[in-house]
Design a protein around this motif. Sequence first.
Motif: not given
Length: 117
Positions: A84-94
């Motif tokens: 979930v943390d990785v998905m949030v980080l990828l969302g922030v990057a996007a």
Amino acid sequence: MKDMTVGMIVAVLEEIFGHTLFWIMVAVAAVITLAYLYVLIRDRQVSWKKFLLAQLAMPVGAIGAVWFVQAVTRSGFGDIGGPVDVMVLLGVAAMGAIGIAILVYTVQSLVSRPAAR
């Protein structure tokens, strides 16, 4: 906390970023969005050259957004705990990539007017 509401999301983001910084970010995003809509309406077309240059800036925006969130929240990559943390980080990057692309396109269009038809 059964339902996710807009008010709850705003409260969480205010807690993460702080009240003042969060609302400054909202105001800046609103101004950039209005400027982008103005440019699109004024030009009545998309300049593909400007669009390409805006896309080339996307990696910078993605890295900048992740760095900004890491700096503001005082956390590091070692604090990533799971998927979930990785998905949030990828969302922030996007979101950072899309945001910088819109900003670059808008600034280019405001600085150089389109050729007369």
